[in-house]
Design an enzyme around this catalytic site. Sequence first.
Site, PDB file in Angstrom:
ATOM      1  N   TYR A  48       0.825  -1.217   0.000  1.00 25.13           N
ATOM      2  CA  TYR A  48       0.000   0.000   0.000  1.00 25.13           C
ATOM      3  C   TYR A  48       0.862   1.272   0.000  1.00 25.13           C
ATOM      4  O   TYR A  48       0.376   2.348  -0.327  1.00 25.13           O
ATOM      5  CB  TYR A  48      -0.943   0.036   1.211  1.00 25.13           C
ATOM      6  CG  TYR A  48      -2.053  -1.000   1.179  1.00 25.13           C
ATOM      7  CD1 TYR A  48      -2.219  -1.832   0.076  1.00 25.13           C
ATOM      8  CD2 TYR A  48      -2.926  -1.135   2.235  1.00 25.13           C
ATOM      9  CE1 TYR A  48      -3.224  -2.778   0.044  1.00 25.13           C
ATOM     10  CE2 TYR A  48      -3.944  -2.082   2.206  1.00 25.13           C
ATOM     11  CZ  TYR A  48      -4.079  -2.910   1.118  1.00 25.13           C
ATOM     12  OH  TYR A  48      -5.078  -3.856   1.086  1.00 25.13           O
TER      13      TYR A  48
ATOM     14  N   LYS B  35       3.182 -15.448   3.272  1.00 20.22           N
ATOM     15  CA  LYS B  35       3.096 -16.269   2.056  1.00 20.22           C
ATOM     16  C   LYS B  35       4.532 -16.614   1.676  1.00 20.22           C
ATOM     17  O   LYS B  35       5.025 -16.288   0.583  1.00 20.22           O
ATOM     18  CB  LYS B  35       2.365 -15.451   0.964  1.00 20.22           C
ATOM     19  CG  LYS B  35       2.020 -16.208  -0.284  1.00 20.22           C
ATOM     20  CD  LYS B  35       0.903 -17.224  -0.096  1.00 20.22           C
ATOM     21  CE  LYS B  35       0.644 -17.975  -1.392  1.00 20.22           C
ATOM     22  NZ  LYS B  35      -0.236 -19.150  -1.189  1.00 20.22           N
TER      23      LYS B  35
ATOM     24  N   ASP C 241      -3.373 -18.061   2.841  1.00 19.74           N
ATOM     25  CA  ASP C 241      -4.560 -18.708   2.274  1.00 19.74           C
ATOM     26  C   ASP C 241      -5.177 -19.681   3.277  1.00 19.74           C
ATOM     27  O   ASP C 241      -6.398 -19.730   3.456  1.00 19.74           O
ATOM     28  CB  ASP C 241      -4.247 -19.398   0.929  1.00 19.74           C
ATOM     29  CG  ASP C 241      -2.867 -20.033   0.890  1.00 19.74           C
ATOM     30  OD1 ASP C 241      -2.097 -19.850   1.855  1.00 19.74           O
ATOM     31  OD2 ASP C 241      -2.538 -20.720  -0.090  1.00 19.74           O
TER      32      ASP C 241
ATOM     33  N   ASP D 186      -5.340  -6.256   6.113  1.00 15.57           N
ATOM     34  CA  ASP D 186      -6.514  -5.507   5.676  1.00 15.57           C
ATOM     35  C   ASP D 186      -7.651  -6.475   5.371  1.00 15.57           C
ATOM     36  O   ASP D 186      -8.788  -6.333   5.841  1.00 15.57           O
ATOM     37  CB  ASP D 186      -6.120  -4.708   4.417  1.00 15.57           C
ATOM     38  CG  ASP D 186      -7.206  -3.751   3.966  1.00 15.57           C
ATOM     39  OD1 ASP D 186      -8.172  -3.564   4.716  1.00 15.57           O
ATOM     40  OD2 ASP D 186      -7.089  -3.199   2.855  1.00 15.57           O
TER      41      ASP D 186
ATOM     42  N   ASP E 283     -11.036  -7.843   8.086  1.00 17.95           N
ATOM     43  CA  ASP E 283     -12.444  -7.717   7.713  1.00 17.95           C
ATOM     44  C   ASP E 283     -13.143  -9.073   7.781  1.00 17.95           C
ATOM     45  O   ASP E 283     -14.283  -9.179   8.235  1.00 17.95           O
ATOM     46  CB  ASP E 283     -12.589  -7.144   6.301  1.00 17.95           C
ATOM     47  CG  ASP E 283     -12.696  -5.622   6.330  1.00 17.95           C
ATOM     48  OD1 ASP E 283     -12.422  -5.030   7.393  1.00 17.95           O
ATOM     49  OD2 ASP E 283     -13.052  -5.018   5.300  1.00 17.95           O
TER      50      ASP E 283
END
Length: 361
Positions: free
Chosen positions: A143, A193, A225, A249, A253
């Site tokens: 980001y 990851k 994942d 992020d 959620d």
Amino acid sequence: MEYKIALIRGDGIGPEVVNEAVGVLDAVAEKYGHKIQYVDVLLGGCATDAVGKSYPDGTAEKCKGCDAVLLGAVGGPKWGPDKPAEQRPETALLAIRKDLGLYANLRPATLRPAMAEASPLRKETAEKGIDLMMVRELTGGVYFGKRDRYETEDRGMECTDLMAYSEKEIERVGRRAFELARLRRKKVSSVDKANVLETSRLWRSVMHRLAEEYPDVQYEDVLVDNCAMQIVRDPGQFDVLVTENMFGDILSDEASMVTGSIGLLPSASIGDSAPGLYEPIHGSAPDIAGQDKANPIATILSTAMMFRYSFQRPEEADAIEKAVDAVLSDGWRTADIAKPGEKVVGTREMGRLIREQLKVL
Ligand code: NAD
């Protein structure tokens, strides 16, 4: 004790939920003999309307003069993407986080006992309870990396977003996660990851080094994942989850959804020295603004986090959380979390009920 708290009331339902949180802060101050001084700070769409920019000069300095910052929510259709960057509320949010050096975002996902049936998870999974803390790195990664967009000869337009992390950035947020775990159930799950990304391999090596420094904390690596699956399969297995910006992020959620309502979840963003910023995870809900319909609980629980993490006062934090649980257990609901037949109250009445509970606890 004396505390100075910056209040960013913001837009939409922001001022309504902050009002109720201030009422709770005052009730806590009275109960425990603290003095709280409030400093109003203008930020967001309301600042654009008042002074022409969403992040007025001197905002960070005003906040830095306080012990903590409480933010309602900012944004709304009036200040949409067609506006210049300096008038958009989101610009102000990114700027305040950066200027206060808030590199760790703490998002608890707790299924409150009285709300177990609100979870979309299977009953037997929800009944095991959910009480996890997501620690998301907030100022690095993709980001904030370099972006590029260019025309190629044969493949049309091409874009890149650079994901970069330094050992230092990883270590400081990782350390926060281990310290938090020590205050909780002493387990850290680090999400990466590492089977694909170089930044993740660095992340993992730094986290392993830290794990050796905290032998009393159980540690595990989880691939992102798999983590996304485990959050819906068996979220009760997690205590503290720590991860980089973009994974955090998305996963935070997901974790908040499995608890049932965004109106109930608080968050904290913290750095090393500047005041922490406390806010509900929801937005400014323009659809219900000014109607006394907003659920103030997420903002009220944000003040509990403030007492726990900025003021090191767990007793006050526990009292606020217990008062909320008691009101919910008594069956009181705002419209967003009510099922047919339940006792529905407005924003102000919910705040009053929680303050009353605080007095009798
Ligand atoms: P939102 O969270 O504001 O609303 C989503 C839905 O949830 C709406 O139906 C709303 O009525 C409901 N809702 C949200 N909070 C509630 C509460 N406390 N009580 C009862 N119902 C509640 O998300 P959105 O609609 O995507 O965004 C609206 C605005 O908020 C946008 O401008 C967005 O940019 C902004 N936003 C701000 C923040 C922030 O200030 N940190 C975070 C997210 C979104």
